[in-house]
Design a protein around this motif. Structure first.
Motif, PDB file in Angstrom:
ATOM      1  N   MET A  71      -5.794   4.250 -46.655  1.00 46.35           N
ATOM      2  CA  MET A  71      -7.309   4.675 -46.398  1.00 46.35           C
ATOM      3  C   MET A  71      -7.442   6.226 -46.062  1.00 46.35           C
ATOM      4  O   MET A  71      -6.680   6.866 -45.563  1.00 46.35           O
ATOM      5  CB  MET A  71      -7.808   3.709 -45.200  1.00 46.35           C
ATOM      6  CG  MET A  71      -9.352   3.854 -45.387  1.00 46.35           C
ATOM      7  SD  MET A  71      -9.977   3.586 -43.769  1.00 46.35           S
ATOM      8  CE  MET A  71      -9.722   1.480 -44.097  1.00 46.35           C
ATOM      9  N   LEU A  72      -8.397   6.546 -46.689  1.00 50.02           N
ATOM     10  CA  LEU A  72      -8.866   7.955 -46.453  1.00 50.02           C
ATOM     11  C   LEU A  72     -10.344   7.818 -45.887  1.00 50.02           C
ATOM     12  O   LEU A  72     -11.178   6.997 -46.245  1.00 50.02           O
ATOM     13  CB  LEU A  72      -8.828   8.807 -47.718  1.00 50.02           C
ATOM     14  CG  LEU A  72      -9.519  10.235 -47.509  1.00 50.02           C
ATOM     15  CD1 LEU A  72      -8.906  11.158 -46.666  1.00 50.02           C
ATOM     16  CD2 LEU A  72      -9.878  10.966 -48.967  1.00 50.02           C
ATOM     17  N   VAL A  73     -10.487   8.648 -44.862  1.00 49.10           N
ATOM     18  CA  VAL A  73     -11.982   8.899 -44.454  1.00 49.10           C
ATOM     19  C   VAL A  73     -12.025  10.093 -44.636  1.00 49.10           C
ATOM     20  O   VAL A  73     -11.557  11.197 -44.392  1.00 49.10           O
ATOM     21  CB  VAL A  73     -11.775   8.615 -42.637  1.00 49.10           C
ATOM     22  CG1 VAL A  73     -13.075   8.923 -42.254  1.00 49.10           C
ATOM     23  CG2 VAL A  73     -11.459   7.351 -42.378  1.00 49.10           C
ATOM     24  N   PHE A  74     -13.320  10.331 -45.200  1.00 52.82           N
ATOM     25  CA  PHE A  74     -14.018  11.418 -45.857  1.00 52.82           C
ATOM     26  C   PHE A  74     -15.248  11.623 -45.131  1.00 52.82           C
ATOM     27  O   PHE A  74     -16.422  11.178 -45.826  1.00 52.82           O
ATOM     28  CB  PHE A  74     -14.038  11.542 -47.308  1.00 52.82           C
ATOM     29  CG  PHE A  74     -14.367  12.845 -47.994  1.00 52.82           C
ATOM     30  CD1 PHE A  74     -13.344  13.774 -48.265  1.00 52.82           C
ATOM     31  CD2 PHE A  74     -15.768  12.838 -48.197  1.00 52.82           C
ATOM     32  CE1 PHE A  74     -13.882  14.988 -48.905  1.00 52.82           C
ATOM     33  CE2 PHE A  74     -16.192  14.244 -49.043  1.00 52.82           C
ATOM     34  CZ  PHE A  74     -14.851  15.212 -49.525  1.00 52.82           C
ATOM     35  N   SER A  75     -15.428  12.397 -44.077  1.00 54.99           N
ATOM     36  CA  SER A  75     -16.906  12.445 -43.426  1.00 54.99           C
ATOM     37  C   SER A  75     -17.039  13.608 -42.553  1.00 54.99           C
ATOM     38  O   SER A  75     -16.008  14.349 -42.476  1.00 54.99           O
ATOM     39  CB  SER A  75     -16.940  11.160 -42.692  1.00 54.99           C
ATOM     40  OG  SER A  75     -16.254  10.719 -41.806  1.00 54.99           O
ATOM     41  N   GLY A  76     -18.244  13.766 -42.083  1.00 58.46           N
ATOM     42  CA  GLY A  76     -18.334  15.073 -41.526  1.00 58.46           C
ATOM     43  C   GLY A  76     -18.161  14.958 -40.176  1.00 58.46           C
ATOM     44  O   GLY A  76     -17.930  13.953 -39.421  1.00 58.46           O
ATOM     45  N   PHE A  77     -17.840  16.194 -39.589  1.00 56.73           N
ATOM     46  CA  PHE A  77     -17.459  16.602 -38.278  1.00 56.73           C
ATOM     47  C   PHE A  77     -18.716  16.509 -37.362  1.00 56.73           C
ATOM     48  O   PHE A  77     -19.568  17.649 -37.552  1.00 56.73           O
ATOM     49  CB  PHE A  77     -16.438  17.485 -38.056  1.00 56.73           C
ATOM     50  CG  PHE A  77     -15.920  17.920 -36.724  1.00 56.73           C
ATOM     51  CD1 PHE A  77     -15.093  16.938 -36.463  1.00 56.73           C
ATOM     52  CD2 PHE A  77     -16.355  18.698 -35.883  1.00 56.73           C
ATOM     53  CE1 PHE A  77     -14.484  17.064 -34.809  1.00 56.73           C
ATOM     54  CE2 PHE A  77     -15.944  18.924 -34.455  1.00 56.73           C
ATOM     55  CZ  PHE A  77     -14.926  18.125 -34.063  1.00 56.73           C
ATOM     56  N   ASP A  78     -18.699  15.625 -36.375  1.00 64.56           N
ATOM     57  CA  ASP A  78     -19.904  15.893 -35.370  1.00 64.56           C
ATOM     58  C   ASP A  78     -19.167  16.250 -34.301  1.00 64.56           C
ATOM     59  O   ASP A  78     -18.583  15.512 -33.518  1.00 64.56           O
ATOM     60  CB  ASP A  78     -20.393  14.323 -35.144  1.00 64.56           C
ATOM     61  CG  ASP A  78     -21.492  14.534 -34.058  1.00 64.56           C
ATOM     62  OD1 ASP A  78     -21.827  15.532 -33.261  1.00 64.56           O
ATOM     63  OD2 ASP A  78     -22.125  13.313 -33.823  1.00 64.56           O
ATOM     64  N   PRO A  79     -19.311  17.449 -33.504  1.00 63.15           N
ATOM     65  CA  PRO A  79     -18.711  17.885 -32.242  1.00 63.15           C
ATOM     66  C   PRO A  79     -19.059  17.114 -31.169  1.00 63.15           C
ATOM     67  O   PRO A  79     -18.250  17.139 -30.155  1.00 63.15           O
ATOM     68  CB  PRO A  79     -19.280  19.452 -32.073  1.00 63.15           C
ATOM     69  CG  PRO A  79     -20.598  19.545 -32.996  1.00 63.15           C
ATOM     70  CD  PRO A  79     -20.323  18.460 -34.200  1.00 63.15           C
ATOM     71  N   PRO A  86      -5.988   5.837 -40.870  1.00 63.37           N
ATOM     72  CA  PRO A  86      -6.508   6.510 -41.886  1.00 63.37           C
ATOM     73  C   PRO A  86      -5.866   7.976 -42.052  1.00 63.37           C
ATOM     74  O   PRO A  86      -5.638   8.607 -40.872  1.00 63.37           O
ATOM     75  CB  PRO A  86      -7.934   6.343 -41.815  1.00 63.37           C
ATOM     76  CG  PRO A  86      -7.964   6.573 -40.406  1.00 63.37           C
ATOM     77  CD  PRO A  86      -6.918   5.719 -39.610  1.00 63.37           C
ATOM     78  N   LYS A  87      -5.579   8.442 -43.265  1.00 69.26           N
ATOM     79  CA  LYS A  87      -5.780   9.962 -43.503  1.00 69.26           C
ATOM     80  C   LYS A  87      -7.226  10.342 -43.066  1.00 69.26           C
ATOM     81  O   LYS A  87      -8.283   9.679 -43.579  1.00 69.26           O
ATOM     82  CB  LYS A  87      -5.217  10.320 -44.722  1.00 69.26           C
ATOM     83  CG  LYS A  87      -3.757   9.840 -45.091  1.00 69.26           C
ATOM     84  CD  LYS A  87      -2.783  10.129 -44.401  1.00 69.26           C
ATOM     85  CE  LYS A  87      -1.465   9.700 -44.522  1.00 69.26           C
ATOM     86  NZ  LYS A  87      -1.053   8.482 -43.877  1.00 69.26           N
ATOM     87  N   ALA A  88      -7.413  11.446 -42.992  1.00 63.37           N
ATOM     88  CA  ALA A  88      -8.878  12.288 -42.988  1.00 63.37           C
ATOM     89  C   ALA A  88      -9.136  13.402 -43.402  1.00 63.37           C
ATOM     90  O   ALA A  88      -8.113  14.336 -43.163  1.00 63.37           O
ATOM     91  CB  ALA A  88      -8.974  12.074 -41.374  1.00 63.37           C
ATOM     92  N   ILE A  89     -10.088  13.386 -44.151  1.00 60.39           N
ATOM     93  CA  ILE A  89     -10.478  14.898 -44.780  1.00 60.39           C
ATOM     94  C   ILE A  89     -12.014  15.142 -44.156  1.00 60.39           C
ATOM     95  O   ILE A  89     -12.944  14.142 -44.610  1.00 60.39           O
ATOM     96  CB  ILE A  89     -10.440  15.038 -45.998  1.00 60.39           C
ATOM     97  CG1 ILE A  89      -8.897  14.812 -46.652  1.00 60.39           C
ATOM     98  CG2 ILE A  89     -10.821  16.345 -46.633  1.00 60.39           C
ATOM     99  CD1 ILE A  89      -8.538  14.854 -48.147  1.00 60.39           C
ATOM    100  N   ILE A  90     -12.046  16.307 -43.659  1.00 59.37           N
ATOM    101  CA  ILE A  90     -13.538  16.561 -43.425  1.00 59.37           C
ATOM    102  C   ILE A  90     -14.365  17.165 -44.262  1.00 59.37           C
ATOM    103  O   ILE A  90     -14.014  18.068 -45.260  1.00 59.37           O
ATOM    104  CB  ILE A  90     -13.421  17.757 -42.152  1.00 59.37           C
ATOM    105  CG1 ILE A  90     -12.801  17.055 -40.976  1.00 59.37           C
ATOM    106  CG2 ILE A  90     -15.088  18.208 -41.865  1.00 59.37           C
ATOM    107  CD1 ILE A  90     -12.677  18.151 -39.735  1.00 59.37           C
TER     108      ILE A  90
END
Ligand SMILES: Cc1ncc(CO)c(N)n1
Length: 384
Positions: free
Chosen positions: A1-9, A29-33
């Motif tokens: 699975m890939l999570v492709f979502s925004g970074f909320d500090p 999951p793998k993750a891409i910002i």
């Protein structure tokens, strides 16, 4: 699975929350910002979408991709790169703090490249989407929240709070369940169940840790059930006259109610073993207090049990290399001796002050009508 979502500090929404949800279900999951934001629960200052994804070289393919804060351009790139993946998109037109992220038209454009969308009803109504969509929210001011999927309605309890991150978490829960092989309908029911558990006890943003706590509790109870069958196999021989308890504390446990135990203790009844109650978190227990006292020094030592006093058990423990300690209860001050429930924490604290390291095995000779006893303290339980 890939999570492709925004970074909320601030951690309340976006990729940090998405990943914690996946981990709860043992999904890594793998993750891409997709975007960097500057925000907290109260205000949203800026967003910067990424355009070049060198990460694409690292990962060949995915069966499922969860997309959060992204625009149609990014969705298109993602679809092109991972054409066999199922893409679930929870687009954000406006944040809960009122900042515009993308336009309804951009959502329409992106929707052409995804398999399932999750949107709240206000945003859904200003778009024109053809793909499958789970619509959350429903009519305002109703007692229940309505969730709609293909003319099927689902309901969930409404709480009067404005929480940051609910959309991300709900869509991550849905994605996790689809990944685990559930139908969309089953995934909605399961996700609503977990949402309710988390939202009920949250302030400001969804506290995913509330669910981690649930998991810990279930894990502890399951371990105690397993021990129950081991005790049954072992027989009555190690059970003291006053009864036995085996306890397992939650991380950060503060009092005996944070400790899983056998309420009412485990007793000998003729040749049988009598468990007064199944494992639970209620009820008082000396062993629970022993663990709490231990955790003040060594927070990772969360389990304890007492067994019948027999010299041979002590010999055996020493032989096996357990760290043992004799607790001389005659040295207790009178106010400790006479106050119910104080001698164990007192005795153990003294031991730790002297030993300065964890011990496995503590025994006393008993005095003034108290039964001699052996106590085990463990990181987790160890076989007798
Ligand atoms: C990064 C990010 N994703 C999603 C939302 C929507 O809550 C948000 N505020 N920030």
């Amino acid at each position: 699975m890939l999570v492709f979502s925004g970074f909320d500090p601030s951690g309340g929404a976006g990729i940090l929350q998405d990943i914690s949800i996946m981990k709860m279900f043992k999904i890594s999951p793998k993750a891409i910002i997709s975007a960097y934001t500057v925000q907290n629960e109260k205000e949203f200052k800026s967003v910067e979408f990424r355009e070049n994804f060198e990460e694409f070289d690292l990962f060949d393919k995915f069966s499922l991709i969860k997309v959060g804060m992204a625009n149609s351009k990014q969705i298109k790139i993602l679809r092109k790169r991972y054409n066999e993946a199922k893409i679930i998109w929870n687009p954000i037109i406006k944040t809960s703090t009122g900042y515009t992220i993308i336009s309804p038209n951009d959502v329409n454009e992106g929707s052409k490249y995804v398999d399932l969308m999750i949107m709240n009803s206000e945003e859904y109504e200003i778009t024109d989407i053809k793909c499958d969509v789970i619509i959350t929210g429903g009519h305002k001011n109703t007692e229940k929240i309505e969730i709609l999927y293909k003319n099927k309605k689902f309901y969930s309890q409404r709480y009067e709070k404005q929480l940051h991150g609910t959309g991300c978490i709900f869509s991550s829960l849905i994605t996790a369940h689809i990944y685990m092989g559930y139908t969309i309908e089953e995934s909605i029911n399961a996700s609503l169940y977990y949402m309710d558990k988390m939202v009920k006890n949250s302030e400001f943003s969804v506290e995913t840790e509330n669910m981690v706590y649930e998991y810990h509790k279930n894990y502890i109870l399951e371990e105690l059930w397993k021990i129950k069958s081991e005790i049954n196999k072992l027989g009555k021989y190690t059970i003291p006259e006053v009864g036995q308890n085996i306890v397992f504390a939650l991380p950060e446990a503060e009092n005996e109610y944070d400790v899983g135990k056998f309420p009412g203790r485990i007793h000998k009844l003729g040749d049988e073993i009598n468990f007064i109650h199944e494992p639970a978190f209620f009820g008082k227990s000396h062993m629970a207090r022993a663990v709490i006292a231990t955790m003040k020094y060594f927070p990772w030592i969360r389990s304890a049990m007492n067994i019948k006093y027999e010299k041979k058990y002590i010999e055996k423990a020493k032989e096996k290399g357990y760290k043992t300690f004799y607790l001389d209860r005659t040295q207790e001050p009178i106010e400790i001796q006479t106050k119910e429930g104080h001698s164990i924490p007192y005795g153990l604290s003294n031991i730790y002050d002297i030993a300065k390291e964890p011990i496995d095995f503590v025994w006393d000779d008993g005095f003034y009508g108290k039964e001699a006893m052996i106590g085990f303290l463990e990181e987790t339980h160890r076989r007798l």
